[in-house]
Design an enzyme around this catalytic site. Structure first.
Site, PDB file in Angstrom:
ATOM      1  N   ARG A 110       2.036  -0.094 -15.869  1.00  0.00           N
ATOM      2  CA  ARG A 110       1.674   1.294 -15.538  1.00  0.00           C
ATOM      3  C   ARG A 110       1.340   2.110 -16.787  1.00  0.00           C
ATOM      4  O   ARG A 110       1.414   3.336 -16.768  1.00  0.00           O
ATOM      5  CB  ARG A 110       2.804   1.955 -14.743  1.00  0.00           C
ATOM      6  CG  ARG A 110       3.127   1.195 -13.458  1.00  0.00           C
ATOM      7  CD  ARG A 110       4.112   1.919 -12.574  1.00  0.00           C
ATOM      8  NE  ARG A 110       4.485   1.107 -11.433  1.00  0.00           N
ATOM      9  CZ  ARG A 110       3.773   0.995 -10.318  1.00  0.00           C
ATOM     10  NH1 ARG A 110       2.641   1.650 -10.198  1.00  0.00           N
ATOM     11  NH2 ARG A 110       4.182   0.230  -9.317  1.00  0.00           N
TER      12      ARG A 110
ATOM     13  N   HIS B 119      -1.393 -10.735 -14.461  1.00  0.00           N
ATOM     14  CA  HIS B 119      -1.977  -9.578 -13.773  1.00  0.00           C
ATOM     15  C   HIS B 119      -2.149  -8.455 -14.792  1.00  0.00           C
ATOM     16  O   HIS B 119      -1.217  -8.112 -15.508  1.00  0.00           O
ATOM     17  CB  HIS B 119      -1.078  -9.120 -12.631  1.00  0.00           C
ATOM     18  CG  HIS B 119      -1.788  -8.280 -11.595  1.00  0.00           C
ATOM     19  ND1 HIS B 119      -2.429  -7.099 -11.907  1.00  0.00           N
ATOM     20  CD2 HIS B 119      -1.969  -8.466 -10.253  1.00  0.00           C
ATOM     21  CE1 HIS B 119      -2.966  -6.590 -10.809  1.00  0.00           C
ATOM     22  NE2 HIS B 119      -2.694  -7.404  -9.794  1.00  0.00           N
TER      23      HIS B 119
ATOM     24  N   TYR C 162      -2.192  -1.762 -13.716  1.00  0.00           N
ATOM     25  CA  TYR C 162      -2.781  -1.091 -12.560  1.00  0.00           C
ATOM     26  C   TYR C 162      -3.802  -0.027 -12.947  1.00  0.00           C
ATOM     27  O   TYR C 162      -4.666   0.340 -12.146  1.00  0.00           O
ATOM     28  CB  TYR C 162      -1.680  -0.441 -11.713  1.00  0.00           C
ATOM     29  CG  TYR C 162      -0.677  -1.416 -11.153  1.00  0.00           C
ATOM     30  CD1 TYR C 162      -1.078  -2.515 -10.400  1.00  0.00           C
ATOM     31  CD2 TYR C 162       0.692  -1.241 -11.374  1.00  0.00           C
ATOM     32  CE1 TYR C 162      -0.151  -3.414  -9.881  1.00  0.00           C
ATOM     33  CE2 TYR C 162       1.631  -2.125 -10.861  1.00  0.00           C
ATOM     34  CZ  TYR C 162       1.198  -3.220 -10.116  1.00  0.00           C
ATOM     35  OH  TYR C 162       2.115  -4.107  -9.611  1.00  0.00           O
TER      36      TYR C 162
ATOM     37  N   HIS D  29      -8.031  -5.789 -10.897  1.00  0.00           N
ATOM     38  CA  HIS D  29      -8.530  -5.055  -9.732  1.00  0.00           C
ATOM     39  C   HIS D  29      -9.996  -4.687  -9.945  1.00  0.00           C
ATOM     40  O   HIS D  29     -10.404  -4.350 -11.069  1.00  0.00           O
ATOM     41  CB  HIS D  29      -7.700  -3.796  -9.502  1.00  0.00           C
ATOM     42  CG  HIS D  29      -6.325  -4.072  -8.991  1.00  0.00           C
ATOM     43  ND1 HIS D  29      -5.319  -3.131  -8.984  1.00  0.00           N
ATOM     44  CD2 HIS D  29      -5.768  -5.196  -8.469  1.00  0.00           C
ATOM     45  CE1 HIS D  29      -4.216  -3.648  -8.466  1.00  0.00           C
ATOM     46  NE2 HIS D  29      -4.465  -4.905  -8.153  1.00  0.00           N
TER      47      HIS D  29
ATOM     48  N   GLU E 182      -9.930  -9.102  -8.023  1.00  0.00           N
ATOM     49  CA  GLU E 182      -9.110  -8.864  -6.833  1.00  0.00           C
ATOM     50  C   GLU E 182      -9.639  -7.660  -6.066  1.00  0.00           C
ATOM     51  O   GLU E 182      -9.500  -6.511  -6.508  1.00  0.00           O
ATOM     52  CB  GLU E 182      -7.655  -8.623  -7.228  1.00  0.00           C
ATOM     53  CG  GLU E 182      -6.751  -8.422  -6.013  1.00  0.00           C
ATOM     54  CD  GLU E 182      -5.295  -8.196  -6.387  1.00  0.00           C
ATOM     55  OE1 GLU E 182      -4.460  -8.171  -5.455  1.00  0.00           O
ATOM     56  OE2 GLU E 182      -4.984  -8.040  -7.583  1.00  0.00           O
TER      57      GLU E 182
ATOM     58  N   ASP F 119      -6.094 -10.915  -1.896  1.00  0.00           N
ATOM     59  CA  ASP F 119      -4.795 -10.393  -1.473  1.00  0.00           C
ATOM     60  C   ASP F 119      -4.842 -10.130   0.024  1.00  0.00           C
ATOM     61  O   ASP F 119      -5.691  -9.377   0.506  1.00  0.00           O
ATOM     62  CB  ASP F 119      -4.500  -9.099  -2.245  1.00  0.00           C
ATOM     63  CG  ASP F 119      -3.119  -8.528  -1.971  1.00  0.00           C
ATOM     64  OD1 ASP F 119      -2.788  -8.320  -0.786  1.00  0.00           O
ATOM     65  OD2 ASP F 119      -2.386  -8.265  -2.933  1.00  0.00           O
TER      66      ASP F 119
ATOM     67  N   HIS G  57      -4.362  -6.371   0.969  1.00  0.00           N
ATOM     68  CA  HIS G  57      -5.578  -5.619   0.671  1.00  0.00           C
ATOM     69  C   HIS G  57      -6.651  -5.895   1.722  1.00  0.00           C
ATOM     70  O   HIS G  57      -7.310  -4.970   2.214  1.00  0.00           O
ATOM     71  CB  HIS G  57      -6.124  -6.022  -0.697  1.00  0.00           C
ATOM     72  CG  HIS G  57      -5.278  -5.602  -1.848  1.00  0.00           C
ATOM     73  ND1 HIS G  57      -5.639  -5.810  -3.153  1.00  0.00           N
ATOM     74  CD2 HIS G  57      -4.069  -4.979  -1.901  1.00  0.00           C
ATOM     75  CE1 HIS G  57      -4.708  -5.336  -3.963  1.00  0.00           C
ATOM     76  NE2 HIS G  57      -3.731  -4.834  -3.218  1.00  0.00           N
TER      77      HIS G  57
ATOM     78  N   HIS H 217      -2.940 -13.890  -3.160  1.00  0.00           N
ATOM     79  CA  HIS H 217      -1.741 -13.066  -3.108  1.00  0.00           C
ATOM     80  C   HIS H 217      -1.316 -12.988  -1.647  1.00  0.00           C
ATOM     81  O   HIS H 217      -2.034 -12.408  -0.822  1.00  0.00           O
ATOM     82  CB  HIS H 217      -2.015 -11.672  -3.651  1.00  0.00           C
ATOM     83  CG  HIS H 217      -2.113 -11.606  -5.133  1.00  0.00           C
ATOM     84  ND1 HIS H 217      -2.599 -10.499  -5.811  1.00  0.00           N
ATOM     85  CD2 HIS H 217      -1.776 -12.503  -6.099  1.00  0.00           C
ATOM     86  CE1 HIS H 217      -2.559 -10.732  -7.108  1.00  0.00           C
ATOM     87  NE2 HIS H 217      -2.062 -11.934  -7.307  1.00  0.00           N
TER      88      HIS H 217
ATOM     89  N   ASP I 180      -2.355   0.288   0.740  1.00  0.00           N
ATOM     90  CA  ASP I 180      -1.862  -0.921   0.090  1.00  0.00           C
ATOM     91  C   ASP I 180      -0.341  -0.860  -0.008  1.00  0.00           C
ATOM     92  O   ASP I 180       0.226  -0.507  -1.042  1.00  0.00           O
ATOM     93  CB  ASP I 180      -2.504  -1.038  -1.301  1.00  0.00           C
ATOM     94  CG  ASP I 180      -2.007  -2.261  -2.061  1.00  0.00           C
ATOM     95  OD1 ASP I 180      -1.485  -3.189  -1.419  1.00  0.00           O
ATOM     96  OD2 ASP I 180      -2.147  -2.285  -3.306  1.00  0.00           O
TER      97      ASP I 180
ATOM     98  N   HIS J  47       2.786  -3.347   0.666  1.00  0.00           N
ATOM     99  CA  HIS J  47       3.168  -4.714   0.958  1.00  0.00           C
ATOM    100  C   HIS J  47       4.471  -4.764   1.759  1.00  0.00           C
ATOM    101  O   HIS J  47       5.348  -3.924   1.603  1.00  0.00           O
ATOM    102  CB  HIS J  47       3.353  -5.504  -0.334  1.00  0.00           C
ATOM    103  CG  HIS J  47       2.115  -5.613  -1.163  1.00  0.00           C
ATOM    104  ND1 HIS J  47       2.054  -6.360  -2.313  1.00  0.00           N
ATOM    105  CD2 HIS J  47       0.872  -5.085  -1.003  1.00  0.00           C
ATOM    106  CE1 HIS J  47       0.841  -6.282  -2.838  1.00  0.00           C
ATOM    107  NE2 HIS J  47       0.114  -5.493  -2.061  1.00  0.00           N
TER     108      HIS J  47
ATOM    109  N   GLU K  60       3.841 -10.983  -3.647  1.00  0.00           N
ATOM    110  CA  GLU K  60       4.121  -9.734  -4.367  1.00  0.00           C
ATOM    111  C   GLU K  60       4.830  -8.790  -3.402  1.00  0.00           C
ATOM    112  O   GLU K  60       4.449  -7.650  -3.218  1.00  0.00           O
ATOM    113  CB  GLU K  60       2.827  -9.088  -4.860  1.00  0.00           C
ATOM    114  CG  GLU K  60       1.984  -9.923  -5.795  1.00  0.00           C
ATOM    115  CD  GLU K  60       0.643  -9.275  -6.065  1.00  0.00           C
ATOM    116  OE1 GLU K  60       0.224  -9.245  -7.224  1.00  0.00           O
ATOM    117  OE2 GLU K  60       0.003  -8.791  -5.093  1.00  0.00           O
TER     118      GLU K  60
END
Length: 290
Positions: A50, A75, A78, A115, A152, A186, A189, A222, A235, A237, A267
């Site tokens: 982040r 990954h 974000y 992303h 992604e 994903d 997503h 994912h 989004d 999860h 995730e």
């Protein structure tokens, strides 16, 4: 015209694992967490997910992760958005991607997930042109022994450049179908973007479309259930089988020829017990295909 699917089902050795917590060190903490949740493949962050700060690894930790029998994926943070009209965000995004790719070489990662981003306030056309001009050179820099960049698609919020499987067509075309530009899909997503994976035939329709648009480019899945309904653009999860996609859809995913041999990483919410339960459920679904 794309090649037909092979008639065989996936091998039951399709690897199933998750994004691992790395408290105590990238390898020391990460590999312990992987063992605790019975992961066969791992995904990690190599910097603050982040923030923009880029940190070097510790050689001993890098070596331990590189020499582990578990395949590794990275990954990116974000905040990364190569489609942003903000020059500072663009510069920092490219720096983060280059950093992750370099760290990928150091830890022996197979892929770096990024992303696909948003146009924010500029036009879609301008954002895609920007991605062509700035991300394509990054792909050319990847060494032969380096990780692929895995695109992604997002959950379909406003101005997202790639959400549905169909959106991957123009995105990959923007990158001139570069051989190091591949795909991470994903499930949460995709569901949020409008692929109804819970409906009869929904998984097959999505995976057939992916095979038609980007054959051979899927390198990572994912596996995440969803708290919100199909087409919500949200989004959020959920644990496998506890959300609105449902466990059966993940069995169908594992059984689709386009997913044969493609690693799955969860995730999902929670910590050790919840993550282990999700992985064990996916393994049971996998083993039922044998």
């Amino acid at each position: 015209m794309t090649a037909p699917f092979p008639p065989s089902r996936p091998s039951p050795t399709t690897l199933i694992g998750g994004h691992v917590l790395v408290a105590g060190g990238l390898a020391t903490g990460g590999l312990k967490y992987a063992a605790d949740i019975e992961a066969e493949v791992v995904q990690v962050f190599v910097t603050n997910p982040r923030g923009w700060a880029l940190t070097d690894g510790k050689p001993s930790e890098d070596t331990a992760l590189r020499e582990s029998p578990l395949p590794v994926f990275i990954h990116t943070p974000y905040l990364v958005n190569v489609g942003s009209p903000n020059a500072e965000v663009l510069e920092k995004s490219l720096g983060s991607i280059r950093h992750a790719l370099r760290r990928g070489v150091e830890v022996g990662a197979l892929g770096v997930v990024v992303h696909t981003g948003s146009s924010v306030t500029q036009s879609r056309e301008d954002a895609l042109r920007q991605i062509h001009d700035h991300l394509l050179p990054v792909l050319d820099e990847i060494p032969d022994d380096g990780p692929d960049l895995l695109l992604e698609p997002m959950a379909g919020q406003a101005n997202m450049l790639c959400a549905t499987v169909q959106d991957l067509g123009p995105y990959l075309e923007t990158l001139e179908f570069h051989p190091r530009a591949n795909v991470c899909l994903d499930t949460c997503h995709a569901f949020a973007a409008g692929h109804d994976l819970a409906a009869p035939g929904g998984v097959k329709a999505m995976m057939d479309a992916l095979h038609a648009i980007a054959p051979g480019r899927l390198k990572l899945l994912h596996a995440n259930d969803s708290k919100d309904p199909c087409g919500s653009g949200r989004d959020r999860h959920e644990n496998i089988g506890a959300g609105l996609i449902g466990a059966a859809a993940f069995g169908e995913l594992l059984g689709h020829p386009a997913a044969a041999g493609i690693p799955l990483c969860i995730e999902t919410p929670g910590k050790v017990e919840g993550h282990r339960n999700d992985i064990l459920l996916l393994k049971r679904l996998r083993d039922e295909l044998a």
